[in-house]
Design an enzyme around this catalytic site. Sequence first.
Site, PDB file in Angstrom:
ATOM      1  N   ASP A   1       0.762  -1.205   0.035  1.00 46.60           N
ATOM      2  CA  ASP A   1      -0.001   0.037   0.000  1.00 46.60           C
ATOM      3  C   ASP A   1       0.828   1.280  -0.157  1.00 46.60           C
ATOM      4  O   ASP A   1       0.228   2.213  -0.027  1.00 46.60           O
ATOM      5  CB  ASP A   1      -0.890  -0.170   1.054  1.00 46.60           C
ATOM      6  CG  ASP A   1      -2.213  -1.057   1.139  1.00 46.60           C
ATOM      7  OD1 ASP A   1      -2.945  -0.632   0.154  1.00 46.60           O
ATOM      8  OD2 ASP A   1      -2.159  -2.067   2.080  1.00 46.60           O
TER       9      ASP A   1
ATOM     10  N   GLU B   1       0.113   9.770   1.621  1.00 42.75           N
ATOM     11  CA  GLU B   1      -0.695  10.676   2.580  1.00 42.75           C
ATOM     12  C   GLU B   1      -0.539  10.220   3.750  1.00 42.75           C
ATOM     13  O   GLU B   1      -0.750  11.007   4.752  1.00 42.75           O
ATOM     14  CB  GLU B   1      -1.737  10.758   2.036  1.00 42.75           C
ATOM     15  CG  GLU B   1      -2.808  11.864   2.950  1.00 42.75           C
ATOM     16  CD  GLU B   1      -4.414  11.884   2.669  1.00 42.75           C
ATOM     17  OE1 GLU B   1      -4.672  12.995   2.035  1.00 42.75           O
ATOM     18  OE2 GLU B   1      -5.129  11.003   2.473  1.00 42.75           O
ATOM     19  N   ASP B   2      -0.787   8.699   4.090  1.00 45.34           N
ATOM     20  CA  ASP B   2      -0.975   8.206   5.233  1.00 45.34           C
ATOM     21  C   ASP B   2       0.224   8.240   6.304  1.00 45.34           C
ATOM     22  O   ASP B   2       0.277   8.135   7.457  1.00 45.34           O
ATOM     23  CB  ASP B   2      -1.534   6.703   5.450  1.00 45.34           C
ATOM     24  CG  ASP B   2      -3.002   6.699   4.562  1.00 45.34           C
ATOM     25  OD1 ASP B   2      -3.665   7.696   5.089  1.00 45.34           O
ATOM     26  OD2 ASP B   2      -3.136   6.101   3.747  1.00 45.34           O
TER      27      ASP B   2
ATOM     28  N   ARG C   1      -7.808   3.118  12.329  1.00 47.62           N
ATOM     29  CA  ARG C   1      -6.471   3.480  12.171  1.00 47.62           C
ATOM     30  C   ARG C   1      -5.971   4.550  12.955  1.00 47.62           C
ATOM     31  O   ARG C   1      -4.435   4.511  13.331  1.00 47.62           O
ATOM     32  CB  ARG C   1      -6.067   3.816  10.601  1.00 47.62           C
ATOM     33  CG  ARG C   1      -6.759   2.724   9.566  1.00 47.62           C
ATOM     34  CD  ARG C   1      -5.885   1.567   9.430  1.00 47.62           C
ATOM     35  NE  ARG C   1      -6.469   0.683   8.464  1.00 47.62           N
ATOM     36  CZ  ARG C   1      -5.974   0.726   7.175  1.00 47.62           C
ATOM     37  NH1 ARG C   1      -5.250   1.727   6.812  1.00 47.62           N
ATOM     38  NH2 ARG C   1      -6.543  -0.075   6.450  1.00 47.62           N
TER      39      ARG C   1
ATOM     40  N   HIS D   1     -11.095   6.351   6.343  1.00 42.59           N
ATOM     41  CA  HIS D   1     -10.196   7.571   7.010  1.00 42.59           C
ATOM     42  C   HIS D   1     -11.439   8.846   6.730  1.00 42.59           C
ATOM     43  O   HIS D   1     -12.359   8.872   6.029  1.00 42.59           O
ATOM     44  CB  HIS D   1      -9.040   7.726   5.937  1.00 42.59           C
ATOM     45  CG  HIS D   1      -8.196   6.843   5.965  1.00 42.59           C
ATOM     46  ND1 HIS D   1      -7.477   6.393   5.181  1.00 42.59           N
ATOM     47  CD2 HIS D   1      -7.386   6.561   7.242  1.00 42.59           C
ATOM     48  CE1 HIS D   1      -6.465   5.539   5.496  1.00 42.59           C
ATOM     49  NE2 HIS D   1      -6.260   5.969   6.922  1.00 42.59           N
TER      50      HIS D   1
ATOM     51  N   CYS E   1      -5.289  10.435  -0.982  1.00 48.31           N
ATOM     52  CA  CYS E   1      -4.037   9.360  -0.393  1.00 48.31           C
ATOM     53  C   CYS E   1      -2.795   9.254  -1.331  1.00 48.31           C
ATOM     54  O   CYS E   1      -1.970   8.887  -0.952  1.00 48.31           O
ATOM     55  CB  CYS E   1      -4.843   8.008  -0.560  1.00 48.31           C
ATOM     56  SG  CYS E   1      -6.428   7.776  -0.263  1.00 48.31           S
TER      57      CYS E   1
END
Length: 256
Positions: free
Chosen positions: A61, A66-67, A134, A164, A251
């Site tokens: 992933d 962005e995460d 998350r 999200h 993302c």
Amino acid sequence: MFKNVIVKRPCRAMVEGITSAPELGKPDYDLALRQHDAYIEALKACGVAVTVLPEDEAFPDSCFVEDTAVLTRKCAIITNPGAASRNGEVEAMIPVIKEFYTEDQIEYIKAPGTLEGGDVMMVGDHFYVGRSARTNEEGIRQFIEILNRYGLTGSEVPLAEVLHLKTGVNYIENDNMLVSGEFIHKLDFEKFNKIIVPEEESYGANCIWVNGTVIVPEGYPTVLDSVKKAGYQTITTDTSEYRKLDGGLSCLSLRF
Ligand code: CIR
């Protein structure tokens, strides 16, 4: 205004990425690469310098950069992703972020706190943070404490239905906010000019504002029309292969 954007090429292992929608099928890797090329071109057309990081097969992933961080005008906050298979993604991002921020501007979310950047929505100097599967309470506490030290503020938004926060709500500047599903009636967003995204186009809520232009995913005509009517220039780009992994336009990049 944003000057810089960081993206990361999708790796072949992306077909094994996390998904809540296996019924959409596995991503077509070659098509995903072409869509990534077009995404980069759309960003460049908005006047930002794009740093393109190479793919990393160890993390399926990892194109969803962005995460891994929240990059503000005052500091960079390296996250601690709550998804176990994604947690190690931050390691490769730290040296890249050090090219843009000095050591004393870089902060870290630490265990037991977890936080993913997809849960953070910037509205000027205020940051809304989704409490999700998350991002946990301790992660949010650390995040707001860091923001406050830099003269920035944050507030928690509980969410129940989406992965999200920005899966369902996105700020496109000038007081305008795209809202879908559980966010349509949230009091937190009462003061904004809400652009309601219909249920059947809910994926289209994940648009990004880049220097006056709004990039809209291809295939969401009501969203596109509403954004145009709100007075924005738009660019559409197809993210169908990323949608299969619950990912969208926001993302795929860090914008700062
Ligand atoms: C994941 O489940 O973590 C990825 N398949 C999708 C991440 C999407 N990122 C985002 O919304 N910021």
